[in-house]
Write a protein that holds these residues in place. Structure first.
Motif, PDB file in Angstrom:
ATOM      1  N   SER A   1      55.948  64.165  61.017  1.00  0.00           N
ATOM      2  CA  SER A   1      55.792  63.664  62.386  1.00  0.00           C
ATOM      3  C   SER A   1      54.356  63.231  62.642  1.00  0.00           C
ATOM      4  CB  SER A   1      56.197  64.754  63.387  1.00  0.00           C
ATOM      5  OG  SER A   1      57.551  65.117  63.221  1.00  0.00           O
ATOM      6  N   PHE A   2      53.399  64.009  62.157  1.00  0.00           N
ATOM      7  CA  PHE A   2      51.999  63.653  62.335  1.00  0.00           C
ATOM      8  C   PHE A   2      51.641  62.380  61.562  1.00  0.00           C
ATOM      9  CE2 PHE A   2      50.366  68.180  63.451  1.00  0.00           C
ATOM     10  CZ  PHE A   2      50.677  67.955  64.781  1.00  0.00           C
ATOM     11  N   LYS A   3      52.199  62.227  60.365  1.00  0.00           N
ATOM     12  CA  LYS A   3      51.899  61.035  59.566  1.00  0.00           C
ATOM     13  C   LYS A   3      52.335  59.765  60.284  1.00  0.00           C
ATOM     14  CE  LYS A   3      52.461  61.025  55.084  1.00  0.00           C
ATOM     15  NZ  LYS A   3      53.006  61.232  53.722  1.00  0.00           N
ATOM     16  N   ARG A   4      53.434  59.876  61.025  1.00  0.00           N
ATOM     17  CA  ARG A   4      53.911  58.702  61.755  1.00  0.00           C
ATOM     18  C   ARG A   4      52.991  58.336  62.924  1.00  0.00           C
ATOM     19  NH1 ARG A   4      59.073  60.995  60.434  1.00  0.00           N
ATOM     20  NH2 ARG A   4      59.192  62.153  62.405  1.00  0.00           N
TER      21      ARG A   4
ATOM     22  N   VAL B   1      40.922  73.638  70.185  1.00  0.00           N
ATOM     23  CA  VAL B   1      42.216  73.812  69.511  1.00  0.00           C
ATOM     24  C   VAL B   1      43.311  73.711  70.559  1.00  0.00           C
ATOM     25  CG1 VAL B   1      43.676  75.330  68.135  1.00  0.00           C
ATOM     26  CG2 VAL B   1      41.207  75.260  67.708  1.00  0.00           C
ATOM     27  N   ARG B   2      44.118  72.679  70.448  1.00  0.00           N
ATOM     28  CA  ARG B   2      45.213  72.463  71.379  1.00  0.00           C
ATOM     29  C   ARG B   2      46.530  72.393  70.617  1.00  0.00           C
ATOM     30  NH1 ARG B   2      42.631  68.089  75.728  1.00  0.00           N
ATOM     31  NH2 ARG B   2      41.329  69.645  76.816  1.00  0.00           N
ATOM     32  N   TYR B   3      47.564  72.916  71.228  1.00  0.00           N
ATOM     33  CA  TYR B   3      48.866  72.940  70.560  1.00  0.00           C
ATOM     34  C   TYR B   3      49.988  72.673  71.554  1.00  0.00           C
ATOM     35  CZ  TYR B   3      48.959  77.764  72.358  1.00  0.00           C
ATOM     36  OH  TYR B   3      48.931  78.884  73.160  1.00  0.00           O
ATOM     37  N   THR B   4      51.123  72.308  70.977  1.00  0.00           N
ATOM     38  CA  THR B   4      52.318  72.066  71.799  1.00  0.00           C
ATOM     39  C   THR B   4      53.075  73.377  71.936  1.00  0.00           C
ATOM     40  OG1 THR B   4      53.476  71.391  69.783  1.00  0.00           O
ATOM     41  CG2 THR B   4      52.543  69.642  71.139  1.00  0.00           C
ATOM     42  N   ALA B   5      53.040  73.979  73.105  1.00  0.00           N
ATOM     43  CA  ALA B   5      53.755  75.235  73.329  1.00  0.00           C
ATOM     44  C   ALA B   5      55.212  74.964  73.662  1.00  0.00           C
ATOM     45  CB  ALA B   5      53.091  76.013  74.459  1.00  0.00           C
ATOM     46  N   LEU B   6      56.062  75.939  73.384  1.00  0.00           N
ATOM     47  CA  LEU B   6      57.468  75.828  73.776  1.00  0.00           C
ATOM     48  C   LEU B   6      57.637  76.106  75.263  1.00  0.00           C
ATOM     49  CD1 LEU B   6      59.190  77.600  70.754  1.00  0.00           C
ATOM     50  CD2 LEU B   6      58.672  75.177  71.076  1.00  0.00           C
ATOM     51  N   ALA B   7      56.730  76.904  75.805  1.00  0.00           N
ATOM     52  CA  ALA B   7      56.749  77.223  77.233  1.00  0.00           C
ATOM     53  C   ALA B   7      55.406  77.850  77.581  1.00  0.00           C
ATOM     54  CB  ALA B   7      57.887  78.200  77.556  1.00  0.00           C
ATOM     55  N   HIS B   8      55.077  77.810  78.862  1.00  0.00           N
ATOM     56  CA  HIS B   8      53.865  78.487  79.329  1.00  0.00           C
ATOM     57  C   HIS B   8      54.090  78.896  80.782  1.00  0.00           C
ATOM     58  CE1 HIS B   8      49.678  79.253  80.480  1.00  0.00           C
ATOM     59  NE2 HIS B   8      49.463  79.415  79.181  1.00  0.00           N
ATOM     60  N   PRO B   9      53.639  80.097  81.152  1.00  0.00           N
ATOM     61  CA  PRO B   9      53.926  80.584  82.504  1.00  0.00           C
ATOM     62  C   PRO B   9      53.308  79.744  83.614  1.00  0.00           C
ATOM     63  CG  PRO B   9      52.372  82.035  81.367  1.00  0.00           C
ATOM     64  CD  PRO B   9      52.921  81.109  80.348  1.00  0.00           C
ATOM     65  N   ASP B  10      52.238  78.977  83.310  1.00  0.00           N
ATOM     66  CA  ASP B  10      51.576  78.178  84.347  1.00  0.00           C
ATOM     67  C   ASP B  10      52.085  76.744  84.420  1.00  0.00           C
ATOM     68  OD1 ASP B  10      49.964  80.324  85.055  1.00  0.00           O
ATOM     69  OD2 ASP B  10      48.393  79.777  83.621  1.00  0.00           O
TER      70      ASP B  10
ATOM     71  N   ASN C   1      37.128  62.560  64.633  1.00  0.00           N
ATOM     72  CA  ASN C   1      36.978  63.681  65.573  1.00  0.00           C
ATOM     73  C   ASN C   1      38.262  64.454  65.835  1.00  0.00           C
ATOM     74  OD1 ASN C   1      38.408  61.875  67.150  1.00  0.00           O
ATOM     75  ND2 ASN C   1      36.630  61.287  68.393  1.00  0.00           N
ATOM     76  N   THR C   2      39.357  64.075  65.149  1.00  0.00           N
ATOM     77  CA  THR C   2      40.642  64.726  65.388  1.00  0.00           C
ATOM     78  C   THR C   2      41.231  65.230  64.071  1.00  0.00           C
ATOM     79  OG1 THR C   2      41.084  63.257  67.262  1.00  0.00           O
ATOM     80  CG2 THR C   2      42.956  64.462  66.351  1.00  0.00           C
ATOM     81  N   VAL C   3      41.654  66.480  64.060  1.00  0.00           N
ATOM     82  CA  VAL C   3      42.321  67.068  62.896  1.00  0.00           C
ATOM     83  C   VAL C   3      43.744  67.421  63.305  1.00  0.00           C
ATOM     84  CG1 VAL C   3      42.328  68.905  61.180  1.00  0.00           C
ATOM     85  CG2 VAL C   3      40.151  68.027  62.036  1.00  0.00           C
ATOM     86  N   LEU C   4      44.713  66.868  62.587  1.00  0.00           N
ATOM     87  CA  LEU C   4      46.118  67.210  62.800  1.00  0.00           C
ATOM     88  C   LEU C   4      46.503  68.253  61.766  1.00  0.00           C
ATOM     89  CD1 LEU C   4      47.473  63.578  63.315  1.00  0.00           C
ATOM     90  CD2 LEU C   4      46.870  65.236  65.078  1.00  0.00           C
ATOM     91  N   PHE C   5      46.942  69.416  62.228  1.00  0.00           N
ATOM     92  CA  PHE C   5      47.188  70.547  61.326  1.00  0.00           C
ATOM     93  C   PHE C   5      48.673  70.858  61.269  1.00  0.00           C
ATOM     94  CE2 PHE C   5      47.545  75.060  60.253  1.00  0.00           C
ATOM     95  CZ  PHE C   5      46.716  75.142  59.138  1.00  0.00           C
ATOM     96  N   ALA C   6      49.257  70.760  60.069  1.00  0.00           N
ATOM     97  CA  ALA C   6      50.674  71.079  59.847  1.00  0.00           C
ATOM     98  C   ALA C   6      50.748  72.336  58.993  1.00  0.00           C
ATOM     99  CB  ALA C   6      51.394  69.918  59.167  1.00  0.00           C
ATOM    100  N   GLY C   7      50.730  73.485  59.658  1.00  0.00           N
ATOM    101  CA  GLY C   7      50.757  74.758  58.940  1.00  0.00           C
ATOM    102  C   GLY C   7      51.178  75.887  59.859  1.00  0.00           C
ATOM    103  N   ARG C   8      51.388  77.053  59.269  1.00  0.00           N
ATOM    104  CA  ARG C   8      51.796  78.240  60.018  1.00  0.00           C
ATOM    105  C   ARG C   8      50.581  78.912  60.660  1.00  0.00           C
ATOM    106  NH1 ARG C   8      57.160  78.802  61.354  1.00  0.00           N
ATOM    107  NH2 ARG C   8      58.491  78.091  59.643  1.00  0.00           N
ATOM    108  N   HIS C   9      50.873  79.929  61.507  1.00  0.00           N
ATOM    109  CA  HIS C   9      49.813  80.498  62.334  1.00  0.00           C
ATOM    110  C   HIS C   9      48.760  81.274  61.549  1.00  0.00           C
ATOM    111  CE1 HIS C   9      53.016  83.608  62.208  1.00  0.00           C
ATOM    112  NE2 HIS C   9      52.003  84.456  62.179  1.00  0.00           N
ATOM    113  N   THR C  10      49.147  81.964  60.480  1.00  0.00           N
ATOM    114  CA  THR C  10      48.149  82.709  59.701  1.00  0.00           C
ATOM    115  C   THR C  10      47.134  81.748  59.095  1.00  0.00           C
ATOM    116  OG1 THR C  10      49.716  84.475  59.186  1.00  0.00           O
ATOM    117  CG2 THR C  10      47.790  84.292  57.762  1.00  0.00           C
TER     118      THR C  10
ATOM    119  N   THR D   1      47.887  70.828  66.858  1.00  0.00           N
ATOM    120  CA  THR D   1      48.930  71.406  66.006  1.00  0.00           C
ATOM    121  C   THR D   1      50.182  71.687  66.825  1.00  0.00           C
ATOM    122  OG1 THR D   1      49.337  73.094  64.298  1.00  0.00           O
ATOM    123  CG2 THR D   1      48.212  73.822  66.300  1.00  0.00           C
ATOM    124  N   GLY D   2      51.194  72.239  66.157  1.00  0.00           N
ATOM    125  CA  GLY D   2      52.475  72.521  66.798  1.00  0.00           C
ATOM    126  C   GLY D   2      52.505  73.881  67.460  1.00  0.00           C
ATOM    127  N   ASP D   3      53.714  74.339  67.789  1.00  0.00           N
ATOM    128  CA  ASP D   3      53.877  75.538  68.611  1.00  0.00           C
ATOM    129  C   ASP D   3      53.501  76.830  67.916  1.00  0.00           C
ATOM    130  OD1 ASP D   3      56.689  76.715  67.502  1.00  0.00           O
ATOM    131  OD2 ASP D   3      56.761  74.548  67.576  1.00  0.00           O
TER     132      ASP D   3
END
Length: 514
Positions: free
Chosen positions: A264-267, A366-375, A310-319, A342-344
């Protein structure tokens, strides 16, 4: 003393031998009894709780729990007991069973927090469904299914769930699933092949969704979370990364989540002049391994790029994401500013004590796409796609969950969004179950539940706390709200803005394209 006759001597020898034989026989009997008792004890020791046992050669507790069993995790105890109380309150014949399939025996702290929050969210939705003012049926009995820390024992659990769908348990759906892993993909494929409806709470991989290439490999699968492709599209509509200013860092060989996020990031960056940088983590991506060494070298390469990158797209797990952030905090070019997108999986870092938050003060966002957020909905500035009132409904339920009769369910944290999406997933399951139940009955046919997902749209949508859930004909959410969230140096994460896969919120009718 006179000599004893030879006959008496022979009798003495015979008696000694007889006693020896008896003693040996008795000893052998005792040994056999001990061995048999030990074997029986070993077999008994495999049991963890009703419906849950250690597989041969494993210390994992695997199976489907129908009691207040907490899988040896004290953090689950309060919620497991609350679920058990609610299950025992149900009257015979008034309910169907829904299984929550999650890695209850994982040892990774971030995964444990995720599992706890999903457990709490599913319970709150169960309580809400069973105590609603409308008195609708069927009511919901919730059971906990564990296929092992990494899902290895999914065949055993799938077999048991199928048995429960055919017997008095009246199992009619499986929710949870959680991460998009190969084992979870196999479990979902087999469950749906056997006609059991599945509602994924936080799975996002494109290849764990129907509709790809016009095919439905998981008939009966519905999802609350958008696909990685939709998350990336929403991220692009928000951040608008320029291809010549972005660099992709990705997991090689990857798993269903990371591979589809990478694609998805490559596109988003066709023709980028910057070379892609792979890293190879341990097979178990919750483990540290030596990946930090690879990230140290990647940060050196980043420092060699022009300041315009100035932008890094990261496709990896949380650890691995946490390791990468920590290395970026020690890079030699602190004057070079980067925004990491990065993703969620970024949501796991909100409670990760190993994250070096000072790294976030050194020209790094560091910004990511969350599945939900209380705010996400509390300001009520978005007209469609979700609402502040739906968030308020959950907030009230969360507050009630701190004490009886709803709770207690232990400490509650909404920031990672997992409680919210698990709550929405079970609410989606409940709507499907009730809509598929014939008038005057309390149990819907499995096949009718499978068919129900195609109707969850328009006026039949689920007004989720994570946003509207309007499913397309493949069971995927259409133009689902994607909160953009930023990690903060002070701890936790800050809601930035809602983004949309379609670039704008859905129309009020919320009717997905075919």
């Amino acid at each position: 003393m006179a000599a004893r006759p030879w006959r008496w001597l022979r009798e003495d020898v015979w008696e000694i031998r007889f006693r020896r034989y008896v003693a040996l026989l008795l000893a052998a009997t005792l040994v056999a009894a001990a061995v048999w008792g030990g074997l029986r004890l070993a077999r008994e020791d495999r049991s963890c709780a009703t419906g849950v046992a250690h597989p041969k050669g494993s210390g994992d507790c695997v199976g489907v729990s129908t009691t207040a069993y907490d899988f040896g995790q004290p953090r689950f105890t309060a919620t497991a007991r609350a679920i058990d109380r609610e299950n025992h309150r149900l009257k015979p014949g008034s309910y169907v069973t829904v299984a929550l399939l999650l890695p209850f025996t994982t040892s990774a702290p971030a995964s444990l927090n995720d599992t706890l929050h999903e457990l709490q969210g599913a319970y709150l939705a169960q309580y809400q469904a069973n105590h609603g003012s409308t008195g609708e049926f069927p009511q919901v009995r919730l059971v906990l299914a564990n296929a092992g820390a990494d899902g290895t024992y999914w065949p055993r659990v799938v077999d048991r769930l199928e048995e429960m769908s055919k017997g008095p348990d009246r199992l009619r759906a499986v929710t949870g699933i959680g991460q998009s892993t190969d084992n979870n993909k196999k479990a979902v494929r087999e469950l749906t092949r056997r006609g059991i409806p599945v509602i994924g709470s936080s799975i996002t991989a494109d290849d764990l969704a129907n509709g790809q290439g016009g095919k439905d490999p998981f008939p009966g699968l519905a999802r609350v979370a958008p696909t990685n492709t939709d998350e990336a599209r929403a991220l692009a509509s928000f951040a608008k990364p320029a291809a010549d200013k972005a660099l992709l860092v990705y997991d090689k060989p990857g798993d269903p989540y990371t591979r589809t996020l990478q694609d998805s990031f490559k596109r988003l960056m066709p023709g980028s002049p910057n070379p892609e940088q792979p890293f190879t983590p341990p097979a178990d991506r919750t483990q540290e391994g030596t990946t930090s060494n690879q990230f140290r070298q990647i940060t050196q390469l980043l420092c060699s790029t022009p300041k315009s990158t100035n932008t890094v797209l990261f496709a990896g797990r949380h650890t691995q994401l946490r390791q990468f952030i920590n290395e970026l905090g020690q890079r030699g070019c602190m004057d070079h500013r980067f925004t990491l997108l990065t993703g969620d999986e970024g949501s796991y870092l909100t409670g990760d004590s190993k994250l070096d938050r000072k790294a976030l003060t050194g020209n790094l966002s560091v910004r990511y796409t969350a599945l939900a957020h209380p705010d996400a909905w509390r300001k009520g500035t978005v007209a469609t796609g979700g609402s502040a009132s739906d968030t308020a409904t959950l907030d009230e339920l969360v507050a009630r969950g701190k004490q009886a009769p709803v709770g207690p369910i232990g400490p509650i944290d909404l920031d990672d969004g997992q409680l919210i999406v698990a709550y929405d997933a079970l609410r989606l399951a409940v709507q499907g179950l009730r809509e598929a139940t014939p008038s005057g009955a309390t149990t819907p046919p499995l096949a009718d539940v499978v068919n129900e997902w195609a109707f969850i749209k328009g006026q039949q949508r689920v007004n989720g706390a994570s946003g509207w859930i309007c499913l397309d004909v493949h069971g995927n959410p259409y133009d689902k709200a994607v909160p953009i969230v930023e990690l903060t140096p002070s701890g936790g994460a800050r809601f930035v803005r809602i983004a949309w896969p379609e670039g704008k919120p859905p129309a009020a009718a919320c009717l997905p394209r075919a």
